[in-house]
Design a protein around this motif. Structure first.
Motif, PDB file in Angstrom:
ATOM      1  N   TYR B  77       1.286  -1.473   0.115  1.00 49.58           N
ATOM      2  CA  TYR B  77      -0.360  -0.165   0.040  1.00 49.58           C
ATOM      3  C   TYR B  77       0.849   0.885  -0.061  1.00 49.58           C
ATOM      4  O   TYR B  77       0.656   2.006  -0.747  1.00 49.58           O
ATOM      5  CB  TYR B  77      -1.397   0.238   0.949  1.00 49.58           C
ATOM      6  CG  TYR B  77      -2.016   0.728   1.213  1.00 49.58           C
ATOM      7  CD1 TYR B  77      -2.526   1.657   0.592  1.00 49.58           C
ATOM      8  CD2 TYR B  77      -2.199   1.669   2.461  1.00 49.58           C
ATOM      9  CE1 TYR B  77      -3.433   2.461  -0.096  1.00 49.58           C
ATOM     10  CE2 TYR B  77      -2.699   2.757   2.489  1.00 49.58           C
ATOM     11  CZ  TYR B  77      -4.069   3.413   1.484  1.00 49.58           C
ATOM     12  OH  TYR B  77      -4.239   4.057   2.040  1.00 49.58           O
ATOM     13  N   MET B  80       1.864   1.217  -3.524  1.00 42.88           N
ATOM     14  CA  MET B  80       1.617   2.294  -4.896  1.00 42.88           C
ATOM     15  C   MET B  80       1.689   3.527  -3.974  1.00 42.88           C
ATOM     16  O   MET B  80       1.662   4.349  -5.116  1.00 42.88           O
ATOM     17  CB  MET B  80       0.168   1.538  -4.316  1.00 42.88           C
ATOM     18  CG  MET B  80      -0.900   1.723  -5.051  1.00 42.88           C
ATOM     19  SD  MET B  80      -2.257   1.350  -4.665  1.00 42.88           S
ATOM     20  CE  MET B  80      -2.385   3.084  -3.709  1.00 42.88           C
ATOM     21  N   VAL B 323     -10.839  -1.717  -1.378  1.00 42.65           N
ATOM     22  CA  VAL B 323     -10.151  -2.255  -2.489  1.00 42.65           C
ATOM     23  C   VAL B 323     -11.204  -1.180  -3.521  1.00 42.65           C
ATOM     24  O   VAL B 323     -10.386  -0.543  -4.348  1.00 42.65           O
ATOM     25  CB  VAL B 323     -11.577  -3.593  -3.181  1.00 42.65           C
ATOM     26  CG1 VAL B 323     -10.309  -4.128  -4.707  1.00 42.65           C
ATOM     27  CG2 VAL B 323     -10.597  -4.523  -2.673  1.00 42.65           C
ATOM     28  N   VAL B 326      -9.230   2.204  -2.559  1.00 41.59           N
ATOM     29  CA  VAL B 326      -7.705   2.432  -2.701  1.00 41.59           C
ATOM     30  C   VAL B 326      -8.331   2.602  -3.977  1.00 41.59           C
ATOM     31  O   VAL B 326      -7.000   3.525  -4.734  1.00 41.59           O
ATOM     32  CB  VAL B 326      -7.033   0.984  -2.719  1.00 41.59           C
ATOM     33  CG1 VAL B 326      -5.936   0.760  -3.180  1.00 41.59           C
ATOM     34  CG2 VAL B 326      -7.316   1.134  -1.052  1.00 41.59           C
ATOM     35  N   PHE B 327      -8.668   1.712  -4.929  1.00 40.04           N
ATOM     36  CA  PHE B 327      -8.969   1.650  -6.746  1.00 40.04           C
ATOM     37  C   PHE B 327      -9.020   3.444  -7.000  1.00 40.04           C
ATOM     38  O   PHE B 327      -8.352   4.259  -7.912  1.00 40.04           O
ATOM     39  CB  PHE B 327      -9.722   0.675  -7.310  1.00 40.04           C
ATOM     40  CG  PHE B 327      -9.679   0.810  -9.358  1.00 40.04           C
ATOM     41  CD1 PHE B 327      -8.835   0.835  -9.971  1.00 40.04           C
ATOM     42  CD2 PHE B 327     -10.847   0.145  -9.229  1.00 40.04           C
ATOM     43  CE1 PHE B 327      -8.853   0.935 -10.971  1.00 40.04           C
ATOM     44  CE2 PHE B 327     -11.472   0.120 -11.129  1.00 40.04           C
ATOM     45  CZ  PHE B 327      -9.445   0.085 -11.604  1.00 40.04           C
ATOM     46  N   LEU B 330      -6.396   5.920  -6.877  1.00 34.76           N
ATOM     47  CA  LEU B 330      -5.679   5.746  -7.732  1.00 34.76           C
ATOM     48  C   LEU B 330      -6.193   6.767  -8.906  1.00 34.76           C
ATOM     49  O   LEU B 330      -5.480   7.675  -9.429  1.00 34.76           O
ATOM     50  CB  LEU B 330      -5.536   4.877  -8.344  1.00 34.76           C
ATOM     51  CG  LEU B 330      -3.947   3.957  -7.545  1.00 34.76           C
ATOM     52  CD1 LEU B 330      -3.900   2.344  -7.800  1.00 34.76           C
ATOM     53  CD2 LEU B 330      -2.378   4.864  -7.520  1.00 34.76           C
ATOM     54  N   SER B 390     -13.952   2.033 -10.981  1.00 29.85           N
ATOM     55  CA  SER B 390     -14.096   2.452  -9.913  1.00 29.85           C
ATOM     56  C   SER B 390     -15.834   3.057  -9.216  1.00 29.85           C
ATOM     57  O   SER B 390     -16.093   3.002  -8.437  1.00 29.85           O
ATOM     58  CB  SER B 390     -13.173   2.868  -8.860  1.00 29.85           C
ATOM     59  OG  SER B 390     -13.253   4.528 -10.224  1.00 29.85           O
ATOM     60  N   ILE B 475      -3.479  -2.298 -13.834  1.00 30.49           N
ATOM     61  CA  ILE B 475      -3.648  -1.801 -12.823  1.00 30.49           C
ATOM     62  C   ILE B 475      -4.128  -3.092 -11.843  1.00 30.49           C
ATOM     63  O   ILE B 475      -3.308  -2.528  -9.815  1.00 30.49           O
ATOM     64  CB  ILE B 475      -4.719  -0.747 -12.358  1.00 30.49           C
ATOM     65  CG1 ILE B 475      -3.929   0.337 -11.522  1.00 30.49           C
ATOM     66  CG2 ILE B 475      -6.368  -1.080 -11.905  1.00 30.49           C
ATOM     67  CD1 ILE B 475      -3.469   1.151 -11.370  1.00 30.49           C
ATOM     68  N   LEU B 479      -2.886  -2.800  -7.320  1.00 36.57           N
ATOM     69  CA  LEU B 479      -4.059  -2.478  -6.656  1.00 36.57           C
ATOM     70  C   LEU B 479      -4.192  -4.263  -5.881  1.00 36.57           C
ATOM     71  O   LEU B 479      -4.555  -3.998  -4.587  1.00 36.57           O
ATOM     72  CB  LEU B 479      -5.644  -3.281  -7.495  1.00 36.57           C
ATOM     73  CG  LEU B 479      -7.303  -2.003  -6.576  1.00 36.57           C
ATOM     74  CD1 LEU B 479      -6.632  -0.956  -5.693  1.00 36.57           C
ATOM     75  CD2 LEU B 479      -7.960  -2.503  -8.102  1.00 36.57           C
ATOM     76  N   ASP B 480      -4.342  -5.056  -6.242  1.00 40.36           N
ATOM     77  CA  ASP B 480      -4.225  -6.577  -5.343  1.00 40.36           C
ATOM     78  C   ASP B 480      -2.906  -6.714  -4.211  1.00 40.36           C
ATOM     79  O   ASP B 480      -3.579  -6.376  -2.987  1.00 40.36           O
ATOM     80  CB  ASP B 480      -3.698  -7.437  -6.805  1.00 40.36           C
ATOM     81  CG  ASP B 480      -3.777  -9.031  -5.598  1.00 40.36           C
ATOM     82  OD1 ASP B 480      -4.445  -9.180  -4.959  1.00 40.36           O
ATOM     83  OD2 ASP B 480      -2.768  -9.816  -4.982  1.00 40.36           O
ATOM     84  N   THR B 483      -3.680  -3.681  -1.491  1.00 39.35           N
ATOM     85  CA  THR B 483      -4.759  -3.763  -0.561  1.00 39.35           C
ATOM     86  C   THR B 483      -4.523  -4.907   0.442  1.00 39.35           C
ATOM     87  O   THR B 483      -4.668  -5.625   1.718  1.00 39.35           O
ATOM     88  CB  THR B 483      -6.653  -4.635  -1.375  1.00 39.35           C
ATOM     89  OG1 THR B 483      -6.197  -5.487  -2.607  1.00 39.35           O
ATOM     90  CG2 THR B 483      -7.246  -3.413  -2.108  1.00 39.35           C
TER      91      THR B 483
END
Lengths: 114, 966
Positions: B77, B80, B323, B326-327, B330, B390, B475, B479-480, B483
């Motif tokens: 995290y 990112m 999730v 966070v997505f 971005l 998103s 992405i 993202l994976d 999170t």
């Protein structure tokens, strides 16, 4: 001796406070000078009054605190004297600068009724 | 360890950028860009670690006694976010290079920008919560200076102040929350806090700490009701808005909420507060964005709305929503930063950002227009762009977040409503700026900007497209791992990043939002003046107004309080202080004083008594004469000083006596110099001296003075008649010779035992001297004093001519004597300095003696004559003295001893025999040099005031080719 010394501190202090409360800057600066004498004498007195025993070590005698006057108040007062000089100088400059800017030597920078 | 570089480089770069020339725009930009790219590159090397799910940690002790370490912690995290900060940072630097005008002070800009980047990376990478808060406040501060970059503008200053007030106050709350959290978890270490999640949630302090942390996060992320600072922050240069106020800094709030999500979420309280704040911001922001006139205003409110969306998702207590949050962080960063850049380009090329004046820019700048359209489409959530993905996830989540029926209806309904507004303002932005025709003449003829200015925006738009079309390939992994890092406990939800999920509810909701949004837009266009219709509804939410009202009330209340309990008059203030001191002393001592007045009168030395009769008389005389007879009063105060000095000598304090005498000399000279600038005062001039009020005041002051004096006398007497306590004198006396190597204990205390204290003291004295010098440079004396100068009226008392070998006239004999005095003063002063360690003397006394020697030259020869022959340069003495004293302290390091330890060196020399050399002598030399420098500087600066506008000054300057102090 103690009585005279205390009276001396008291008189300096009283005169200093009186001048401190006056309206003219020059009076205040002299008042601060007198008050700092009183304070320095008072702090110095915290080591009690001793005659003929300056804190200079005699290497031929075993060092013992009872042989000398307490050096700690002396060291504190010594630095206080020098700092006192510096602040007096600063105050004097503020005083004449304030006089130049405001045209008066009243502590508030404004001429009032006494 | 390379991780430290990521944090260090931006700050070092900030320092370097700040030192560059104002015209070095390219160098600045290259430096800033290189820093950002290097940081990103270093971070990129950690990608394999991140993929493997490792957490990279480095730490050094910070305050070990409080269990604090300065640690960096890089997990997926943080990685990112750090990448986001550095990559967008690099793009913003490129953009800013072309955006900033050559007239702007660019070093300041890049320096602050890099400092911000460092602070933000600090927030992201902190492995310790206290450290995180520290960097958090640093971002508030750098944001403040960046908003106020054009500080000549009122709106910039006001906006910066408001942003700082809100975010820094929030930072304080956050600190309180973090302290509570650390208290419960037993450590401020992020890992330990995360591990103690259940304990924290179950603790009775949980509601408090949650509120505090949320206050911090909401103020930072501009969440309702603290959102109002963000639109005002748009006074910043556009690169700043693009970087801080859309992509990174405002994300710090939601970043923290997600970071602490495993600890704080999962409760009803969390759901209630976070969801309502998010929901309110989502709606209010989207609604307000529809009627802004300023392009950046639209984007600012839209940012509030999107941050609200993220907050809402975080509040839903669902991992899938996390999730999505966070997505969206971005996605929002990419499209919003590029939109801000487009707004900046429009502003740069046309000279305005006003939606009412703009129009039809598509023809003039097609590339900019295309980029802005794609970014705006992403903002509105058009399919095949990242915003759509998103937003779909968000719509899906709203349907399952609440358990109650009303929530299951309310949440999706508001989501659709906000989506409509979002479509409406996006459409309005594009239509007003790029389509149609401009209503009038623009300040500048628009054309496409340079390619380099378009590049950053284009890069971001390309990312929007790539993520929108191929989410899983681009992405998905990032993202994976992000999170996964937040939800370290295997609660990772199953989700799929796909453009087409089939015909489902979220898609229908999207469609509804589109149709509704376009309808709103059409309606608004039909109305013509959307703000006229919509704005009145908005007054209720005006946090800005509440802020100003609160501020004004606070200031007014504080002023009233100050007026009520204090006075602007110095006399009143001093009287209050004296009263307070007397009261405090009385409360502390009354009833406990053991006053024993049975003193043995025979013990009193008559000489001492006589001495103090003189001393007391002088003090009283000075007190009475200080107003009308200043010189007499000054002489009497000097006398009192001498009596004090004799008293010191009497009671075994030779050092004090020496210092007091030499200080007395310079003080008297100083005050004599000051007398010249005082107004003339005669007793009969004063009319109102004997009014009742004046008399009452004098009685009051006299009473105070007498009470104070009696009190001091009693206190002194009581102390003096009691035996001294043990104290630390034994230790000092026993160690002075073996430990300090000196016979004069007072001097050993000053230069050794309390050397650091003395060092501080001489620093203060040096500062005072420089202050005096600086103050006097701006000094203008009162005109009538200059006019009545005796030297001008009396031609026989002209200043001495600098060209004469000796001053002519009455000063001839004193001048000769004074000149002989200088070498003697020098010898005596060095003598006092050298023997100071073992006998009365030392640096203070020596310095004062030397300074007196210099002053004597000025007194008898006149300033001009002296300075045409001898330049003392007191500033060098001051600097040299401080260096000497500080250097003497450092000598101890060579012997691996702590700073300021004394080092003794006893070499055996031929002829001279064994020498005793100690580092404290160097220290005392520093004291000596400084005292000479300060004393001389003060007195010379004051003496020079008499030379103002004197014709001889010019002559002397010609003669010596040195500029006089003016």
């Amino acid at each position: 001796m103690e009585l005279i010394y205390s009276l001396a501190v008291g008189i300096f202090c009283a005169c200093g406070v009186w001048l401190l409360l006056r309206p003219r800057t020059f009076q205040v600066i002299l008042g601060l000078a007198l008050l700092s004498y009183a304070t320095n004498l008072f702090i110095f007195a915290m080591g009690r009054l001793t005659l003929d025993r300056p804190p200079l070590i005699d290497p031929n005698v075993v060092a013992d605190a009872s042989l000398y006057d307490d050096p700690i108040p002396q060291a504190l007062v010594l630095t206080a004297i020098v700092i006192g000089f510096a602040t007096t100088a600063l105050f004097l400059v503020m005083l004449i600068a304030s006089r130049g800017f405001t045209g008066t030597d009243h502590v508030d920078g404004v001429e009032k009724d006494e | 360890m390379t991780l430290y570089l990521v944090l260090l480089l931006p700050f070092v770069g900030a320092l370097g950028a700040g030192l560059l020339r104002a015209t070095a725009r390219n160098v600045e930009a290259w430096l800033a860009g290189a820093v950002a790219i290097s940081c990103a590159a270093i971070l990129a090397t950690y990608y394999p670690d991140m993929l493997a799910g490792r957490v990279v940690q480095v730490a050094v002790d910070w305050l070990p006694q409080y269990g604090l370490t300065f640690g960096l912690r890089l997990d997926g995290y943080a990685w990112m976010f750090a990448m986001l900060v550095t990559v967008i940072g690099a793009l913003v630097v490129v953009y800013a290079r072309y955006y900033m005008s050559p007239a702007d002070p660019v070093p300041r800009f890049f320096s602050f920008l890099l400092a911000f980047m460092g602070s933000m990376l600090g927030v992201v990478l902190s492995g310790n919560l206290i450290q995180l808060v520290m960097f958090w406040e640093l971002t508030s501060f750098t944001s403040f200076v960046l908003i106020a970059y054009w500080y000549h503008r009122t709106d910039a200053r006001a906006g910066a102040r408001m942003a700082l007030t809100v975010t820094a106050a929030g930072g304080m709350c956050l600190l309180a929350g973090v302290l509570m959290m650390g208290h419960i978890a037993g450590s401020y270490d992020l890992d330990r806090v995360l591990a103690a999640a259940d304990t924290i949630r179950a603790h009775s302090l949980y509601p408090w700490l949650l509120t505090m942390v949320l206050l911090g996060a909401f103020t930072k992320s501009a969440q309702f009701p603290f959102h109002f600072w963000l639109p005002r922050a748009m006074a910043a240069p556009t690169p700043v808005s693009s970087y801080l106020h859309s992509a990174t800094m405002v994300k710090a709030g939601v970043f923290l909420l997600a970071r602490l999500w495993p600890v704080l979420s999962g409760t009803d309280l969390w759901f209630a507060i976070v969801c309502s704040a998010g929901l309110a911001s989502l709606l209010v922001g989207a609604y307000a964005a529809t009627f802004q006139r300023d392009m950046k205003g639209v984007l600012a409110y839209s940012t509030i709305s999107h941050l609200g969306l993220i907050t809402l998702l975080l509040g839903m207590n669902s991992t899938l929503a996390l999730v999505a949050a966070v997505f969206h962080m971005l996605n929002h960063a990419t499209f919003k930063a590029s939109l801000f850049m487009a707004a900046g380009i429009v502003d740069h090329e046309t000279g305005t950002r006003d939606l009412k004046r703009l129009g039809g820019l598509y023809h003039a700048m097609p590339i900019t227009a295309t980029l802005a359209m794609v970014a705006a489409a992403a903002m509105a959530g058009v399919p095949l762009l990242n915003g759509f993905l998103s937003k779909e996830m968000f719509f899906a989540e709203t349907m399952f977040a609440g358990e109650a029926l009303w929530l299951r209806i309310l949440l999706p309904a508001t989501a659709i409503l906000a989506g409509m507004f979002s479509v409406a303002y996006s459409a309005r932005l594009i239509r007003q700026v790029f389509l149609g025709t401009a209503p009038g003449e623009l300040p500048r003829t628009p054309h496409e900007p340079t390619r380099w200015m378009l590049l950053p925006s284009a890069t971001l738009v390309l990312l929007c497209l790539l993520v929108g079309v191929l989410p899983g390939r681009t992405i998905g992994p990032v993202l994976d791992l992000a999170t996964r890092a937040i939800l370290s406990d295997g609660r990772m939800p199953v989700y799929s990043l796909k453009v087409w999920h089939g015909l489902n509810m979220p898609l229908l909701m999207s469609a509804a939002a589109f149709i509704g949004g376009l309808a709103i837009h059409a309606w608004m266009t039909h109305l013509g003046h959307p703000e006229g219709v919509l704005k009145p509804l908005f007054r209720r939410f005006d946090g800005k107004r509440a802020f100003s009202v609160l501020q004004v009330r606070l200031i007014r209340g504080a002023t009233r309080l100050v007026n009520g309990i204090s006075s602007t008059r110095l006399q009143t203030q001093l009287a209050l202080i004296v009263v307070a001191v007397i009261t405090a002393a009385a409360v502390a001592t009354l009833g406990r004083l053991n006053l024993d007045l049975t003193t043995d009168l025979a013990q009193i030395d008559p000489a001492f008594a006589l001495l103090w009769v003189v001393g007391g008389a002088c003090a009283i005389g000075a007190a009475l004469q200080a107003k009308f007879h200043r010189l007499a009063a000054l002489i009497m105060v000097g006398c009192a000083g001498l009596v004090t000095s004799l008293t010191f000598a009497w009671f075994s304090a030779p050092d004090l006596a020496l210092t007091q005498v030499s200080v007395e000399v310079v003080t008297t000279v100083l005050l004599l110099l000051g007398l010249r600038w005082m107004p003339k005062r005669l007793a009969m001039d004063l009319k109102n001296r004997d009014t009742a009020r004046a008399r009452a005041r004098r009685v009051r002051d006299a009473t105070l003075a007498i009470v104070a004096g009696v009190g001091m006398a009693v206190l002194a007497y009581v102390v003096l008649t009691q035996p001294a306590g043990p104290g630390i004198r034994d230790f000092i006396v026993k160690n002075a010779l073996p430990g300090g190597g000196g016979h004069n204990i007072v001097n050993v205390i000053l230069v050794d035992f309390r050397g650091f204290d003395t060092f501080g003291e001489i620093t203060v004295v040096g500062i005072v001297a420089l202050t005096i010098y600086k103050l006097l440079r701006r000094f203008r004396p009162a005109p009538e004093v200059m006019a009545s100068s005796g030297q001008k009226r009396d031609p026989g008392r002209e200043l001495p001519d600098p060209r004469d070998a000796v001053p002519k006239g009455v000063m001839l004999v004193p001048a000769i004597i004074g000149r002989l005095l200088l070498p003697m003063a020098g010898v005596v002063s060095v003598f006092f300095l050298l023997r100071g360690h073992n006998a009365p003397g030392g640096g203070f006394v020596g310095g004062l003696v030397m300074a007196t020697g210099f002053i004597a030259q000025y007194l008898v020869n006149g300033t001009l004559w002296v300075e045409s022959r001898l330049r003392i340069h007191p500033q060098y003495w001051i600097g040299g003295g401080l260096l000497c004293a500080a250097g003497a302290g450092c000598l101890a390091w060579f012997a691996s001893l702590p700073y300021m330890s004394a080092i003794v060196w006893e070499p055996k020399l031929p002829l001279l025999g064994k020498l005793h050399l100690s580092s404290v002598l160097v220290f005392d030399l520093g004291v000596y040099l400084l005292v000479v420098g300060t004393t001389t500087l003060m007195l010379i600066a004051l003496a020079h005031q008499s030379l103002r506008s004197h014709r001889r000054v010019a002559e002397a300057e010609e003669l010596t080719s040195v500029r006089m102090v003016r």
